[in-house]
Enzyme design. Structure first.
Site, short mmCIF file in Angstrom:
data_model
loop_
_atom_site.label_atom_id
_atom_site.label_comp_id
_atom_site.label_asym_id
_atom_site.label_seq_id
_atom_site.Cartn_x
_atom_site.Cartn_y
_atom_site.Cartn_z
N ARG A 62 -8.46 10.58 -3.25
CA ARG A 62 -9.12 9.46 -2.56
C ARG A 62 -8.37 8.15 -2.72
O ARG A 62 -8.63 7.20 -1.99
CB ARG A 62 -10.59 9.36 -3.02
CG ARG A 62 -11.42 10.52 -2.48
CD ARG A 62 -12.88 10.39 -2.86
NE ARG A 62 -13.08 10.41 -4.29
CZ ARG A 62 -13.21 11.50 -5.03
NH1 ARG A 62 -13.18 12.69 -4.47
NH2 ARG A 62 -13.38 11.42 -6.33
N GLU A 99 -12.77 15.19 -20.28
CA GLU A 99 -13.93 15.47 -21.12
C GLU A 99 -13.91 16.94 -21.56
O GLU A 99 -14.10 17.26 -22.72
CB GLU A 99 -15.20 15.16 -20.32
CG GLU A 99 -16.40 14.92 -21.19
CD GLU A 99 -17.61 14.58 -20.34
OE1 GLU A 99 -17.44 14.18 -19.18
OE2 GLU A 99 -18.73 14.73 -20.87
P1 AMP Z 1 -11.50 8.51 -14.86
O1 AMP Z 1 -10.17 9.14 -15.12
O2 AMP Z 1 -12.56 8.93 -15.81
O3 AMP Z 1 -11.40 7.00 -14.71
O4 AMP Z 1 -12.01 9.08 -13.45
C1 AMP Z 1 -11.49 8.57 -12.28
C2 AMP Z 1 -11.19 9.65 -11.26
O5 AMP Z 1 -12.25 10.60 -11.16
C3 AMP Z 1 -11.03 9.03 -9.89
O6 AMP Z 1 -9.97 9.69 -9.21
C4 AMP Z 1 -12.37 9.25 -9.22
O7 AMP Z 1 -12.21 9.56 -7.86
C5 AMP Z 1 -13.01 10.41 -9.98
N1 AMP Z 1 -14.40 10.11 -10.41
C6 AMP Z 1 -14.82 9.99 -11.70
N2 AMP Z 1 -16.13 9.74 -11.77
C7 AMP Z 1 -16.57 9.69 -10.49
C8 AMP Z 1 -17.85 9.44 -9.89
N3 AMP Z 1 -18.96 9.19 -10.62
N4 AMP Z 1 -17.93 9.44 -8.54
C9 AMP Z 1 -16.82 9.66 -7.78
N5 AMP Z 1 -15.60 9.93 -8.29
C10 AMP Z 1 -15.46 9.94 -9.63
#
Ligand code: AMP
Length: 176
Positions: A62, A99
């Site tokens: 995305r 996680e």
């Molecule tokens: P992080 O690495 O934990 O910051 O997660 C970010 C990545 O996971 C991004 O590429 C987001 O598109 C996806 N992502 C994580 N949590 C969500 C959420 N609640 N809704 C949509 N996409 C998420």
């Protein structure tokens, strides 16, 4: 309604996707509204136009959506970071913990020129793990991190604190 309110209204929250406990922020309704999607690109450009960015790195998948529109509007290259095994030429890769389990992302070895100032873009900042992994790939490629750009920040997960070690230029259009 201002832009922030229109984005907030258009984003759809899907509970328990892709697994129980996750409130998934679905941005696909924004893409159906062509005018709103264009205004989002313009708002990103307003934020970054004075920051001397040489190229935008977008994170699969995305991060490709507005990352590429923004790069086109700013007249600078767009560089994809993809999940392992998807990029066809020689790559650099970086493995990071999730996680549950781990993930690995890649960039083409010749995508970034030494010293280029790179903006890292994704649709959403959660814990920051994905954006940090992208920053590590940019540094391994010889680029400098000029900033981080997101459509949405989930501030309760404190991802920003993780990113600040790489750049304090961190911007999101909307925050939950
Ligand atoms: P992080 O690495 O934990 O910051 O997660 C970010 C990545 O996971 C991004 O590429 C987001 O598109 C996806 N992502 C994580 N949590 C969500 C959420 N609640 N809704 C949509 N996409 C998420």
């Amino acid at each position: 309604m201002n832009l922030t309110e229109r984005i907030t209204n258009a984003i759809r929250t899907i509970p328990d996707f892709p697994k129980p406990g996750i409130m998934f922020k679905d941005i696909t309704p924004l893409l159906k509204d062509v005018e709103l999607s264009k205004e989002i690109t313009v708002a990103f450009a307003e934020q970054w136009k004075a920051k001397n960015i040489d190229a935008i790195v977008g994170i699969e998948s995305r991060g490709f959506i507005w990352g590429n529109s923004l790069a086109q509007l700013m007249g600078i290259p767009f560089i994809p970071i993809r999940k392992k095994g998807k990029l066809p030429a020689e790559t650099l890769s970086f493995k990071y913990d999730l996680e549950y389990g781990s993930a690995e992302i890649e960039i083409h070895k010749d995508a970034i020129d030494k010293g280029q100032k790179i903006l890292i873009h994704d649709d959403l900042l959660a814990t920051g793990g994905t954006a940090i992994a992208a920053a590590e790939l940019v540094k391994m490629s010889g680029g400098e991190i000029a900033g981080f750009s997101f459509l949405v920040e989930l501030s309760f997960l404190n991802g920003i604190q993780e990113l600040e070690g790489h750049s304090t230029n961190i911007h999101s259009l909307i925050t939950y």
